[in-house]
Design an enzyme around this catalytic site. Structure first.
Site, PDB file in Angstrom:
ATOM      1  N   ASN A 184     -10.017   0.384   1.591  1.00 60.41           N
ATOM      2  CA  ASN A 184      -8.882   0.249   2.514  1.00 60.41           C
ATOM      3  C   ASN A 184      -9.276   0.601   3.946  1.00 60.41           C
ATOM      4  OD1 ASN A 184      -7.427  -0.193   0.202  1.00 60.41           O
ATOM      5  ND2 ASN A 184      -5.929   1.427   0.572  1.00 60.41           N
ATOM      6  N   ASP A 195       0.836  -1.205   0.000  1.00 64.89           N
ATOM      7  CA  ASP A 195       0.000   0.000   0.000  1.00 64.89           C
ATOM      8  C   ASP A 195       0.876   1.264   0.000  1.00 64.89           C
ATOM      9  OD1 ASP A 195      -2.431   1.415   0.302  1.00 64.89           O
ATOM     10  OD2 ASP A 195      -2.273   1.397   2.496  1.00 64.89           O
ATOM     11  N   HIS A 229      -9.766   4.878  -0.293  1.00 57.65           N
ATOM     12  CA  HIS A 229      -8.850   4.897   0.866  1.00 57.65           C
ATOM     13  C   HIS A 229      -9.564   5.592   2.024  1.00 57.65           C
ATOM     14  CE1 HIS A 229      -4.778   3.746  -0.820  1.00 57.65           C
ATOM     15  NE2 HIS A 229      -5.587   3.639  -1.848  1.00 57.65           N
ATOM     16  N   GLY A 230      -8.942   5.547   3.206  1.00 59.16           N
ATOM     17  CA  GLY A 230      -9.507   6.260   4.351  1.00 59.16           C
ATOM     18  C   GLY A 230     -10.838   5.688   4.797  1.00 59.16           C
ATOM     19  N   GLY A 231     -10.931   4.363   4.831  1.00 61.65           N
ATOM     20  CA  GLY A 231     -12.208   3.718   5.147  1.00 61.65           C
ATOM     21  C   GLY A 231     -12.676   3.915   6.584  1.00 61.65           C
ATOM     22  N   HIS A 286      -7.362   9.675   5.414  1.00 64.00           N
ATOM     23  CA  HIS A 286      -6.831   8.626   6.290  1.00 64.00           C
ATOM     24  C   HIS A 286      -7.007   9.010   7.758  1.00 64.00           C
ATOM     25  CE1 HIS A 286      -4.383   7.923   2.552  1.00 64.00           C
ATOM     26  NE2 HIS A 286      -4.767   6.692   2.819  1.00 64.00           N
ATOM     27  N   GLY A 287      -7.106   8.027   8.617  1.00 70.32           N
ATOM     28  CA  GLY A 287      -7.192   8.266  10.062  1.00 70.32           C
ATOM     29  C   GLY A 287      -8.632   8.500  10.497  1.00 70.32           C
TER      30      GLY A 287
HETATM   31  P1  13P Z   1      -7.823   4.486   7.360  1.00 67.09           P
HETATM   32  O1  13P Z   1      -6.657   4.485   8.281  1.00 67.09           O
HETATM   33  O2  13P Z   1      -8.605   5.753   7.422  1.00 67.09           O
HETATM   34  O3  13P Z   1      -8.700   3.287   7.517  1.00 67.09           O
HETATM   35  O4  13P Z   1      -7.243   4.454   5.866  1.00 67.09           O
HETATM   36  C1  13P Z   1      -6.695   3.281   5.377  1.00 67.09           C
HETATM   37  C2  13P Z   1      -6.060   3.475   4.059  1.00 67.09           C
HETATM   38  O5  13P Z   1      -6.592   4.114   3.180  1.00 67.09           O
HETATM   39  C3  13P Z   1      -4.784   2.798   3.831  1.00 67.09           C
HETATM   40  O6  13P Z   1      -4.280   3.064   2.573  1.00 67.09           O
END
Ligand code: 13P
Length: 283
Positions: free
Chosen positions: A227, A81, A205-207, A177-178
């Site tokens: 993700n 990733d 991303h940033g699930g 993310h986060g």
């Molecule tokens: P999160 O940390 O928000 O779940 O994001 C995960 C991500 O997109 C990893 O590439």
């Protein structure tokens, strides 16, 4: 069984669902995620980001991830990733990762296209899939940078697809993310337009922190890989803390079991939301 990510994403396109891609940092997380996938007969992706290699060296965790995927009773792709350097992307490919991401989202579009094509040339002899990102997902995978969200321009997505033929494309639609400070407002208008004009499986991303309703809507609107990282780490930490508070940990192996349980519960919850359960019926 270890599979190529392309296989998982084309099955997800056919079935109109999204595959969970779970970030892992140690053996306990790998075991917990695979336990959930096997129990729910769900195809999944195990991933680790380049910025996490400080804590979990690729030469140690990479073979562990590949071995766990090979031994799993369900299809598992192993993904690198947010690859930043050709050196580490090359190492992941040599270790048997079945897909790699090159994150050129910070580069001008032309440069992002050019480097993505070089990474595709590197991945080709391994038959590995390549994911790229255009626009900028907010934050950074390890929380060390506060990158502003820059939503993907649909015309750029089309150009990127035409010029690279990449296997999966991460787009920015208000995701970050986060942990979100407030519930994210995803730009479904952008997602719908990108889905309408392109054919590439899209990646969210940033699930962590996205609502179940939005996950489902994304999965029905072209997103085929989602993700999840922070939610796994938080779930592991919280499960361990709760077990200590309940005096349920008496010795190291109870601690280890609590970590597996935290990763398992988080993966299970997301697999059910994404609709990936029972998609693998065996051949
Ligand atoms: P999160 O940390 O928000 O779940 O994001 C995960 C991500 O997109 C990893 O590439």
């Amino acid at each position: 069984m270890l599979v190529n990510m392309k296989e998982l994403l084309s099955a997800a396109e056919e079935g109109n669902y999204a595959v969970g891609s779970f970030s892992v940092a140690n053996m306990e997380m790998v075991l917990g995620v695979i336990q959930a996938a096997e129990e729910l007969q769900a195809p999944i992706i195990l991933q680790i980001a380049e910025v996490r290699l400080k804590q979990s060296p690729l030469s140690v965790i990479g073979p562990l991830m590949v071995a766990a995927a090979k031994g799993a009773k369900v299809p598992v792709a192993v993904h690198f990733d947010h690859g930043k350097t050709k050196e580490k992307i090359g190492e992941a490919l040599a270790l048997g990762f079945t897909s790699v991401m090159f994150d050129g989202s910070h580069l001008p579009l032309e440069e992002n296209i050019a480097v993505t094509k070089e990474i595709m040339t590197m991945a080709a002899p391994y038959g590995a899939a390549v994911e790229a990102e255009i626009g900028c997902v907010g934050g950074s995978e390890d929380g060390s940078e506060d990158i502003a969200i820059n939503c993907t321009k649909p015309a750029d997505a089309l150009r990127f697809e035409e010029e690279t033929g990449v296997d999966a494309l991460a787009i920015a639609i208000g995701n970050a993310h986060g942990n979100y400070k407030s519930t994210p407002k995803l730009r479904f208008d952008i997602l719908e337009e990108v889905e309408r004009i392109t054919k590439t499986p899209l990646v969210l991303h940033g699930g962590t922190g996205i609502t179940p309703e939005d996950f489902v809507r994304c999965a029905k609107t072209g997103i085929k890989k989602i993700n999840i990282a922070t939610a796994t780490f938080d779930s592991v930490e919280n499960t361990v803390r709760t077990c200590y508070n309940n005096h349920a940990i008496n010795g190291y192996y109870d601690l280890q079991a609590a970590e597996v349980e935290g990763a398992y519960q988080n993966a299970r919850r997301h697999i059910l939301i994404f609709g990936t359960d029972h998609r693998y019926t065996g051949e």
